[in-house]
Design a protein around this motif. Structure first.
Motif, PDB file in Angstrom:
ATOM      1  N   ALA A  50     -62.092  17.116  29.040  1.00 37.71           N
ATOM      2  CA  ALA A  50     -61.995  15.946  28.171  1.00 37.71           C
ATOM      3  C   ALA A  50     -62.966  14.859  28.614  1.00 37.71           C
ATOM      4  CB  ALA A  50     -60.564  15.421  28.171  1.00 37.71           C
ATOM      5  N   PHE A  51     -63.122  14.688  29.927  1.00 37.48           N
ATOM      6  CA  PHE A  51     -64.056  13.689  30.461  1.00 37.48           C
ATOM      7  C   PHE A  51     -65.489  14.039  30.082  1.00 37.48           C
ATOM      8  CE2 PHE A  51     -66.974  12.361  33.837  1.00 37.48           C
ATOM      9  CZ  PHE A  51     -66.748  10.992  33.875  1.00 37.48           C
ATOM     10  N   LEU A  52     -65.867  15.299  30.273  1.00 36.64           N
ATOM     11  CA  LEU A  52     -67.235  15.710  29.964  1.00 36.64           C
ATOM     12  C   LEU A  52     -67.525  15.598  28.472  1.00 36.64           C
ATOM     13  CD1 LEU A  52     -67.540  18.801  32.338  1.00 36.64           C
ATOM     14  CD2 LEU A  52     -68.511  16.505  32.659  1.00 36.64           C
ATOM     15  N   ALA A  53     -66.534  15.898  27.647  1.00 38.58           N
ATOM     16  CA  ALA A  53     -66.723  15.759  26.203  1.00 38.58           C
ATOM     17  C   ALA A  53     -66.894  14.293  25.819  1.00 38.58           C
ATOM     18  CB  ALA A  53     -65.542  16.365  25.454  1.00 38.58           C
ATOM     19  N   ALA A  54     -66.102  13.430  26.448  1.00 44.34           N
ATOM     20  CA  ALA A  54     -66.160  12.006  26.110  1.00 44.34           C
ATOM     21  C   ALA A  54     -67.425  11.335  26.632  1.00 44.34           C
ATOM     22  CB  ALA A  54     -64.927  11.295  26.656  1.00 44.34           C
ATOM     23  N   THR A  55     -68.011  11.874  27.719  1.00 49.27           N
ATOM     24  CA  THR A  55     -69.204  11.257  28.313  1.00 49.27           C
ATOM     25  C   THR A  55     -70.487  11.997  27.942  1.00 49.27           C
ATOM     26  OG1 THR A  55     -68.859  12.549  30.348  1.00 49.27           O
ATOM     27  CG2 THR A  55     -67.942  10.311  30.278  1.00 49.27           C
ATOM     28  N   ALA A  56     -70.408  12.906  26.998  1.00 51.50           N
ATOM     29  CA  ALA A  56     -71.610  13.620  26.568  1.00 51.50           C
ATOM     30  C   ALA A  56     -72.662  12.610  26.114  1.00 51.50           C
ATOM     31  CB  ALA A  56     -71.263  14.572  25.421  1.00 51.50           C
ATOM     32  N   GLY A  57     -73.851  12.759  26.641  1.00 49.95           N
ATOM     33  CA  GLY A  57     -74.916  11.817  26.320  1.00 49.95           C
ATOM     34  C   GLY A  57     -75.094  10.724  27.357  1.00 49.95           C
ATOM     35  N   LEU A  58     -74.184  10.687  28.341  1.00 49.17           N
ATOM     36  CA  LEU A  58     -74.339   9.728  29.432  1.00 49.17           C
ATOM     37  C   LEU A  58     -74.868  10.485  30.651  1.00 49.17           C
ATOM     38  CD1 LEU A  58     -71.026   7.647  29.226  1.00 49.17           C
ATOM     39  CD2 LEU A  58     -73.256   7.112  28.217  1.00 49.17           C
ATOM     40  N   PRO A  59     -76.136  10.388  30.963  1.00 49.29           N
ATOM     41  CA  PRO A  59     -76.709  11.176  32.069  1.00 49.29           C
ATOM     42  C   PRO A  59     -76.119  10.823  33.426  1.00 49.29           C
ATOM     43  CG  PRO A  59     -78.282   9.535  31.286  1.00 49.29           C
ATOM     44  CD  PRO A  59     -77.154   9.541  30.306  1.00 49.29           C
ATOM     45  N   GLY A  60     -75.541   9.640  33.552  1.00 50.78           N
ATOM     46  CA  GLY A  60     -74.979   9.245  34.846  1.00 50.78           C
ATOM     47  C   GLY A  60     -73.532   9.662  35.048  1.00 50.78           C
ATOM     48  N   ALA A  61     -72.933  10.296  34.050  1.00 46.78           N
ATOM     49  CA  ALA A  61     -71.534  10.717  34.166  1.00 46.78           C
ATOM     50  C   ALA A  61     -71.452  12.070  34.850  1.00 46.78           C
ATOM     51  CB  ALA A  61     -70.894  10.777  32.785  1.00 46.78           C
ATOM     52  N   ARG A  62     -70.548  12.204  35.816  1.00 43.55           N
ATOM     53  CA  ARG A  62     -70.384  13.477  36.501  1.00 43.55           C
ATOM     54  C   ARG A  62     -68.982  13.569  37.105  1.00 43.55           C
ATOM     55  NH1 ARG A  62     -73.445   9.917  39.467  1.00 43.55           N
ATOM     56  NH2 ARG A  62     -73.247   9.864  41.749  1.00 43.55           N
ATOM     57  N   VAL A  63     -68.670  14.769  37.598  1.00 44.73           N
ATOM     58  CA  VAL A  63     -67.338  15.046  38.149  1.00 44.73           C
ATOM     59  C   VAL A  63     -67.481  15.560  39.570  1.00 44.73           C
ATOM     60  CG1 VAL A  63     -65.223  16.414  37.928  1.00 44.73           C
ATOM     61  CG2 VAL A  63     -66.402  15.608  35.873  1.00 44.73           C
ATOM     62  N   LEU A  64     -66.684  15.018  40.489  1.00 40.44           N
ATOM     63  CA  LEU A  64     -66.573  15.527  41.849  1.00 40.44           C
ATOM     64  C   LEU A  64     -65.130  15.952  42.084  1.00 40.44           C
ATOM     65  CD1 LEU A  64     -68.691  12.998  43.953  1.00 40.44           C
ATOM     66  CD2 LEU A  64     -69.371  15.241  43.100  1.00 40.44           C
ATOM     67  N   THR A  65     -64.940  17.069  42.744  1.00 39.80           N
ATOM     68  CA  THR A  65     -63.599  17.614  42.964  1.00 39.80           C
ATOM     69  C   THR A  65     -63.164  17.410  44.409  1.00 39.80           C
ATOM     70  OG1 THR A  65     -63.968  19.299  41.270  1.00 39.80           O
ATOM     71  CG2 THR A  65     -62.148  19.663  42.797  1.00 39.80           C
ATOM     72  N   ALA A  66     -61.982  16.853  44.587  1.00 34.37           N
ATOM     73  CA  ALA A  66     -61.424  16.642  45.923  1.00 34.37           C
ATOM     74  C   ALA A  66     -60.596  17.861  46.328  1.00 34.37           C
ATOM     75  CB  ALA A  66     -60.545  15.393  45.943  1.00 34.37           C
ATOM     76  N   ALA A  67     -60.461  18.064  47.628  1.00 40.77           N
ATOM     77  CA  ALA A  67     -59.687  19.197  48.125  1.00 40.77           C
ATOM     78  C   ALA A  67     -58.202  19.007  47.869  1.00 40.77           C
ATOM     79  CB  ALA A  67     -59.929  19.389  49.627  1.00 40.77           C
ATOM     80  N   ASP A  68     -57.762  17.759  47.846  1.00 42.18           N
ATOM     81  CA  ASP A  68     -56.354  17.464  47.563  1.00 42.18           C
ATOM     82  C   ASP A  68     -56.275  16.046  47.012  1.00 42.18           C
ATOM     83  OD1 ASP A  68     -56.500  15.681  49.779  1.00 42.18           O
ATOM     84  OD2 ASP A  68     -55.858  17.263  51.153  1.00 42.18           O
ATOM     85  N   TYR A  69     -55.053  15.544  46.872  1.00 48.79           N
ATOM     86  CA  TYR A  69     -54.861  14.218  46.287  1.00 48.79           C
ATOM     87  C   TYR A  69     -54.689  13.126  47.347  1.00 48.79           C
ATOM     88  CZ  TYR A  69     -54.015  16.683  41.889  1.00 48.79           C
ATOM     89  OH  TYR A  69     -54.150  17.461  40.770  1.00 48.79           O
ATOM     90  N   SER A  70     -55.148  13.364  48.543  1.00 48.53           N
ATOM     91  CA  SER A  70     -54.886  12.449  49.655  1.00 48.53           C
ATOM     92  C   SER A  70     -55.851  11.270  49.673  1.00 48.53           C
ATOM     93  CB  SER A  70     -54.979  13.202  50.985  1.00 48.53           C
ATOM     94  OG  SER A  70     -56.317  13.583  51.235  1.00 48.53           O
ATOM     95  N   ASP A  71     -55.449  10.234  50.425  1.00 48.28           N
ATOM     96  CA  ASP A  71     -56.319   9.088  50.628  1.00 48.28           C
ATOM     97  C   ASP A  71     -57.552   9.460  51.442  1.00 48.28           C
ATOM     98  OD1 ASP A  71     -54.462   9.572  52.683  1.00 48.28           O
ATOM     99  OD2 ASP A  71     -54.706   7.560  53.495  1.00 48.28           O
ATOM    100  N   ASP A  72     -57.392  10.392  52.400  1.00 52.00           N
ATOM    101  CA  ASP A  72     -58.542  10.816  53.211  1.00 52.00           C
ATOM    102  C   ASP A  72     -59.630  11.449  52.356  1.00 52.00           C
ATOM    103  OD1 ASP A  72     -57.358   9.922  55.526  1.00 52.00           O
ATOM    104  OD2 ASP A  72     -56.577  11.886  56.110  1.00 52.00           O
ATOM    105  N   ALA A  73     -59.231  12.356  51.469  1.00 46.42           N
ATOM    106  CA  ALA A  73     -60.204  13.022  50.605  1.00 46.42           C
ATOM    107  C   ALA A  73     -60.918  12.009  49.711  1.00 46.42           C
ATOM    108  CB  ALA A  73     -59.515  14.085  49.758  1.00 46.42           C
ATOM    109  N   ALA A  74     -60.144  11.085  49.144  1.00 48.14           N
ATOM    110  CA  ALA A  74     -60.741  10.080  48.266  1.00 48.14           C
ATOM    111  C   ALA A  74     -61.672   9.149  49.028  1.00 48.14           C
ATOM    112  CB  ALA A  74     -59.634   9.275  47.588  1.00 48.14           C
ATOM    113  N   SER A  75     -61.308   8.791  50.251  1.00 46.35           N
ATOM    114  CA  SER A  75     -62.142   7.890  51.055  1.00 46.35           C
ATOM    115  C   SER A  75     -63.494   8.519  51.350  1.00 46.35           C
ATOM    116  CB  SER A  75     -61.431   7.536  52.361  1.00 46.35           C
ATOM    117  OG  SER A  75     -60.268   6.788  52.116  1.00 46.35           O
ATOM    118  N   ARG A  76     -63.489   9.796  51.729  1.00 43.59           N
ATOM    119  CA  ARG A  76     -64.758  10.476  52.042  1.00 43.59           C
ATOM    120  C   ARG A  76     -65.677  10.519  50.821  1.00 43.59           C
ATOM    121  NH1 ARG A  76     -61.198  13.861  54.968  1.00 43.59           N
ATOM    122  NH2 ARG A  76     -61.099  15.329  53.227  1.00 43.59           N
TER     123      ARG A  76
END
Length: 335
Positions: A206-232
């Motif tokens: 849904a994110f990629l469909a909504a941001t189609a045409g925005l070259p700066g839009a991208r997705v990064l995947t975290a290993a889990d939902y923790s604060d450590d993963a998000a901080s890195r």
């Protein structure tokens, strides 16, 4: 010396009826009048009688429990408000009734499957709630083979043959992207949870469909939902080239951690980077700046799933909750 547990014989003596009449009344079977049934229930409550669950199961009755297994490391689960909201909805639906919730936490898929097999073999539960549906989820095949009733808390998939309770995350994601682009953001990064979850993949699509045409839009995947993963991930993004002007996180804990990293780096939120969280909670309201967040009816989902599990229809049902809402607060602003 512990108090003696009241028995059916005790109730029969107090009511002046036979033990058979008490059994009929307490099991809601025919054989006694409604007045007698009501009086027996009142006496049983006064004496503090509760059914013998083990005996009831052995005689072919219901177990009086539904099961929920959460496959998350304890360190992550302990700080994630989502599951507390979900359980509050489940408990609200079970309150005052004869059914209880049996909850277990695991940190690997094989352990979770083993728990389902044991619950089925021991007749510990009358059904289960499945959370965090996986792509090609082995739990679906297992519960189907066992004949163990189950309801999925997640997006409907008709080919699975199971009922589900779901919230329209795609609509919410489209709304979030529209809100950010209206503020002028073009460099938008979605920081997603583990990609093996069906809801992660659907939100990403849904994110990629909504941001189609925005070259700066991208997705990064975290290993889990923790604060450590998000901080890195946040530190890497904000100190690298093509630093985003907006970040969209898959839960509240990750978003709070991102605000902390931005503050450490001396970057203003939202002046330098806007932050959006999924699953609004007290954390989002208490952190400064307060977080703009997607609020989903999580407790409603839990309650609806319980109702669907305990009162199934003739076939699989797909129940849609109220739509999510975007709560705009101080963490987002113009690019």
């Amino acid at each position: 010396m512990p108090a003696k547990r009241p028995t059916i014989a005790d109730i029969a003596r107090a009511a002046g009826v036979s033990t058979g009449a008490v059994s009929y009344a307490l099991n809601n079977q025919r054989g006694v009048s409604e007045n007698t049934r009501r009086r027996i229930h009142e006496i049983a409550a006064t004496l503090g009688w509760v059914p013998n669950t083990a005996a009831r199961v052995l005689s072919g009755g219901p177990a009086g429990a539904i099961g929920l297994v959460v496959d998350r490391p304890a360190r992550v689960l302990g700080i994630e408000p989502y599951f507390m909201q979900l359980i509050s909805g489940i408990q609200a639906a079970l309150a005052g009734g004869p059914t209880s919730l049996l909850l277990q936490v695991t940190d690997n898929a094989p352990a979770q499957l083993a728990i389902y097999r044991r619950w089925w073999a021991e007749r510990r539960v009358d059904g289960i709630l499945l959370v965090d549906l996986l792509v090609d989820d082995p739990r679906v095949e297992l519960v189907t083979d066992l004949g163990l009733p189950a309801v999925i808390l997640g997006e409907p998939q008709a080919d699975l043959g199971l009922s589900s309770v779901w919230t329209d995350d795609e609509k919410a994601m489209a709304f979030v992207v529209d809100y950010l682009t209206t503020l002028g953001h073009r460099e938008i990064v979605r920081v997603a949870g583990p990609e093996e979850f069906v809801h992660t993949q659907r939100r990403t699509a849904a994110f990629l469909a909504a941001t189609a045409g925005l070259p700066g839009a991208r997705v990064l995947t975290a290993a889990d939902y923790s604060d450590d993963a998000a901080s890195r991930i946040t530190r890497r993004l904000l100190t690298g080239q093509r630093a985003p002007t907006a970040l969209v996180f898959d839960n509240d804990v990750m978003a709070v951690a991102a605000v902390g990293v931005a503050t450490e780096l001396g970057l203003d939120v939202p002046g330098r980077v806007s932050v959006v969280a999924w699953d609004d909670s007290a954390l989002c309201r208490l952190v400064r700046p307060a977080l703009t967040a997607v609020r989903r009816p999580t407790a409603e989902r839990g309650a609806a799933a319980v109702t669907l599990l305990l009162h199934p229809g003739d076939g699989p049902s797909q129940v849609k909750t109220a739509d999510p809402e975007l709560r705009v607060r101080s963490s987002t602003g113009p690019a």
